[in-house]
Design an enzyme around this catalytic site. Sequence first.
Site, PDB file in Angstrom:
ATOM      1  N   ASP A 142       0.794  -1.312   0.077  1.00  0.00           N
ATOM      2  CA  ASP A 142       0.077  -0.052  -0.102  1.00  0.00           C
ATOM      3  C   ASP A 142       0.948   1.196   0.102  1.00  0.00           C
ATOM      4  O   ASP A 142       1.564   1.093   0.524  1.00  0.00           O
ATOM      5  CB  ASP A 142      -0.861   0.113   1.246  1.00  0.00           C
ATOM      6  CG  ASP A 142      -1.973   1.034   1.416  1.00  0.00           C
ATOM      7  OD1 ASP A 142      -2.767   1.083   0.322  1.00  0.00           O
ATOM      8  OD2 ASP A 142      -1.745   2.120   1.915  1.00  0.00           O
ATOM      9  N   GLU A 178      -4.668   2.285  -4.448  1.00  0.00           N
ATOM     10  CA  GLU A 178      -3.113   2.446  -4.317  1.00  0.00           C
ATOM     11  C   GLU A 178      -2.561   1.104  -3.709  1.00  0.00           C
ATOM     12  O   GLU A 178      -1.446   1.112  -3.239  1.00  0.00           O
ATOM     13  CB  GLU A 178      -2.669   3.596  -3.227  1.00  0.00           C
ATOM     14  CG  GLU A 178      -3.207   3.475  -2.003  1.00  0.00           C
ATOM     15  CD  GLU A 178      -4.635   4.197  -1.552  1.00  0.00           C
ATOM     16  OE1 GLU A 178      -4.841   4.579  -0.307  1.00  0.00           O
ATOM     17  OE2 GLU A 178      -5.528   3.971  -2.274  1.00  0.00           O
ATOM     18  N   ARG A 192      12.142 -13.993 -10.528  1.00  0.00           N
ATOM     19  CA  ARG A 192      11.941 -15.321 -11.475  1.00  0.00           C
ATOM     20  C   ARG A 192      10.754 -14.755 -12.235  1.00  0.00           C
ATOM     21  O   ARG A 192      10.018 -14.059 -11.843  1.00  0.00           O
ATOM     22  CB  ARG A 192      11.727 -16.601 -10.593  1.00  0.00           C
ATOM     23  CG  ARG A 192      12.642 -16.945  -9.744  1.00  0.00           C
ATOM     24  CD  ARG A 192      12.304 -18.057  -8.689  1.00  0.00           C
ATOM     25  NE  ARG A 192      11.040 -17.540  -8.164  1.00  0.00           N
ATOM     26  CZ  ARG A 192      10.512 -18.409  -7.217  1.00  0.00           C
ATOM     27  NH1 ARG A 192      10.736 -19.594  -6.923  1.00  0.00           N
ATOM     28  NH2 ARG A 192       9.310 -17.917  -6.709  1.00  0.00           N
TER      29      ARG A 192
END
Length: 301
Positions: free
Chosen positions: A173, A217, A206
């Site tokens: 966040d 957000e 990866r």
Amino acid sequence: MEEKKNTLLLVDDENANLKVLTHILWADYTIFTAPNGISAIEKAKEYKPDLILLDIIMPEMDGYQALAELKKCEETRKIPIIFITGLSSEKDEEKGLSLDAADYITKPFNSKIVKLRVRNQIQIVNQLNTIERLSMIDQLTNIPNRRSFDERFNMEWKLAIRDKQPISLLILDLDKFKVINDTYGHQQGDIILKTVANIFPASFRRPGDFTARWGGEEFIVLLPNTPLESAMDVAEKIRSDIENTEILSSDGSAIKVTVSIGVETILPEQDSSMQVFISNADKALYAAKKAGRNKVAHVSG
């Protein structure tokens, strides 16, 4: 770069028919072939073709039976099927269409008709694929959206149970994002969200690591086959990368943003709850916020 061709699976027990169809279609499509219904089902699961051309009269399993089996299977049920057949009565056509065949091509083959009928179905497939793809992408940040995450999460969760591997989750966040919006305006806030979304790939280790916009957000990161220690390292790399990124405002000044991240890891079993797993990651995010923001947190137990 050469454009990727759509794929076709041609199914007929007569090799001569497969050769004719391949000759007609090979220039425009990638072709796979199968000599019978049983093989067609196996190859459809393996190659996931965009379209299947399926003969009706075949030994052991005819086209009607093969179509029914393909429609039963989750992996193949959405693949459109054109029947290819020497049967030409309205009753035969009605039966095929009632079983959810997309179209009919009759023998002997007319190359122009074959090309047009295949082209029409492929155009529909491509349009549906585009709609599907757009519905899985967050339009602001151009990364996967929540729906896309849910689909990927379900798949990775099942694999983790099967392979007895840990799976980790990060919920992120942006700190005090409302203040940023109020100070610089929503347009600048959108630029910040897009910039943050572009940071994730460089922070991952990866190709299988997956991020999505969770809403507002918030972002979410899925790390398959990743123990807690490694997940904490990835989270810290993301936190640091975001903190060290300067974003220019409309007046030319630099804006710096920070992010709080909650981390959770599980070795899932058949009775494990996906929702509890997400909830625990969310609790860890709250702990990171409570600890002063711009933190990575994991809540044990």
